[in-house]
Design an enzyme around this catalytic site. Structure first.
Site, PDB file in Angstrom:
ATOM      1  N   LYS A 163       0.858  -1.179   0.000  1.00 12.83           N
ATOM      2  CA  LYS A 163       0.000   0.000   0.000  1.00 12.83           C
ATOM      3  C   LYS A 163       0.900   1.236   0.000  1.00 12.83           C
ATOM      4  O   LYS A 163       1.817   1.346   0.827  1.00 12.83           O
ATOM      5  CB  LYS A 163      -0.889   0.013   1.244  1.00 12.83           C
ATOM      6  CG  LYS A 163      -1.888  -1.131   1.312  1.00 12.83           C
ATOM      7  CD  LYS A 163      -3.123  -0.826   0.494  1.00 12.83           C
ATOM      8  CE  LYS A 163      -4.222  -1.849   0.719  1.00 12.83           C
ATOM      9  NZ  LYS A 163      -5.435  -1.525  -0.056  1.00 12.83           N
ATOM     10  N   LYS A 269     -13.292  -7.252  -7.080  1.00  8.44           N
ATOM     11  CA  LYS A 269     -13.723  -7.504  -5.701  1.00  8.44           C
ATOM     12  C   LYS A 269     -15.240  -7.675  -5.698  1.00  8.44           C
ATOM     13  O   LYS A 269     -15.983  -6.686  -5.727  1.00  8.44           O
ATOM     14  CB  LYS A 269     -13.323  -6.334  -4.798  1.00  8.44           C
ATOM     15  CG  LYS A 269     -11.815  -6.108  -4.732  1.00  8.44           C
ATOM     16  CD  LYS A 269     -11.470  -4.856  -3.938  1.00  8.44           C
ATOM     17  CE  LYS A 269      -9.959  -4.663  -3.869  1.00  8.44           C
ATOM     18  NZ  LYS A 269      -9.583  -3.394  -3.236  1.00  8.44           N
TER      19      LYS A 269
END
Length: 356
Positions: A163, A269
């Site tokens: 991230k 997702k």
């Protein structure tokens, strides 16, 4: 007659999980249980786990919709196969509640499979084949991120995802440089969650390219199609669209987005996209346009993760998936899902400890 029961639940992170949108400490979800009144011992489970700041709906929205859904379910018959599930969910839940659609699809698939938490029939669900996964590095102090990196490398991960976008970019580059020095063959993915300013994005991508970064997820905020189109066309690092896909419901809209932006990859997702049927539409279009893709959990507990992982098992040779999130919570639902090295599998000797 179909009956619906539900329960809200709070998952506790084992650590402060940093993203460019802030720190995650708790995640609120809703579990569904569906059964026929004539056969109450055979139950199908699903999980609605909207993500704050990403999902168009909240847990409160899901809870508000459930009494009406329960009434509707009493008037329908149990679906007979996957296609029947897709049609029925389209009729029962709108695209404004994507996590609930995913939960309902999951519960129906579980129910028609006999309530055994096996939604699909493939080598993964039978425990004979594992899925390669990436090792996820959360944002935080540089020392914390280095510790995570060392742990993942020691466990044998061949693909690491970091991230980025919350701490100083130069610090992030040092971490990526450290990773590259560890291994020339290591696959490095980064996820900006839209954090890069548009006027700085090419300079940052140029720096990332020096370290052979495999791809970057969502470098700028979604909804900036002209800017993203230019980035995808000229980028030195392949672009993977993520948040850009959320809320794009119609097949024609999906087609328009991919034709205009032409990303190198898309991230799928199901919790955020509206379930498996919606995800299959994205896969169909991506395959037609030679756009790569992979599946990623949306921080669901093991009930939702199990569903996405079993869905991934339907596809062969799909590379590293983002499905290693089952160990994030101190109070996750116990399940047969297990991580061995850099692979996610099912231990058929383990049992589920379902929430209700």
């Amino acid at each position: 007659m179909l009956k619906l029961e539900y329960k809200d639940y709070t998952l506790d992170f084992k650590f402060d999980a940093g993203t460019s949108r802030g720190i995650l400490r708790k995640h609120h979800v809703v579990y569904l249980k569906i059964y026929q009144s004539s056969m109450p011992d055979i139950k199908g489970y699903g999980e609605a786990a909207p993500l704050v700041g990403l999902s168009p709906e909240t847990v409160a929205d899901v809870l508000e919709a459930l009494p009406d859904l329960a009434e509707k379910l009493e008037k329908v018959t149990i679906p007979i196969d996957e296609d029947d599930v897709w049609v029925l969910v389209d009729q029962l839940v709108g695209m404004e509640l994507p996590s609930l659609r995913f939960a309902l699809e999951t519960a129906f698939l579980d129910l028609i499979g006999g309530g055994k938490m096996q939604l699909f029939d493939n080598d993964f669900t039978t425990g004979s084949k594992d899925i390669p996964i990436n090792g996820l590095i959360w944002m935080g102090e540089e020392s914390f991120m280095k510790t995570q990196i060392s742990e993942k490398l020691n466990k044998g991960f061949k693909c690491i995802k970091l991230k980025v976008g919350a701490i100083d970019f130069e610090q992030e580059l040092r971490l990526i440089e450290m990773l590259r020095k560890e291994s020339e063959s290591l696959m490095i993915r980064v996820d900006a969650n839209g954090a890069f300013p548009v006027n700085e994005v090419f300079a940052r991508l140029t720096e990332l390219a020096k370290y052979g970064v495999h791809s970057i997820e969502q470098p700028i905020m979604p909804g900036q199609w002209e800017a993203m189109q230019l980035i995808c066309k000229r980028t030195p690092v392949p672009i993977a669209l993520d948040e850009e896909l959320i809320g794009v419901a119609e097949f024609s809209q999906k087609q328009e987005l991919l034709k205009m932006l032409r990303p190198q990859y898309i991230i799928l997702k199901p919790t955020l996209l509206g379930g498996f049927k919606q995800t299959l539409e994205w896969i169909r279009l991506a395959n037609q346009m030679n756009i790569g893709w992979w599946l990623t959990s949306a921080l669901e507990s093991n009930i939702g993760l199990n569903a996405v992982s079993q869905f991934a098992g339907n596809f062969s040779d799909i590379g590293y998936q983002g499905l290693g999130t089952g160990q994030l919570y101190s109070n996750n639902i116990s399940s047969p899902l297990c991580i061995s090295g850099a692979y996610l599998g099912i231990d058929t000797k383990q049992q589920w400890d379902l929430p209700f």
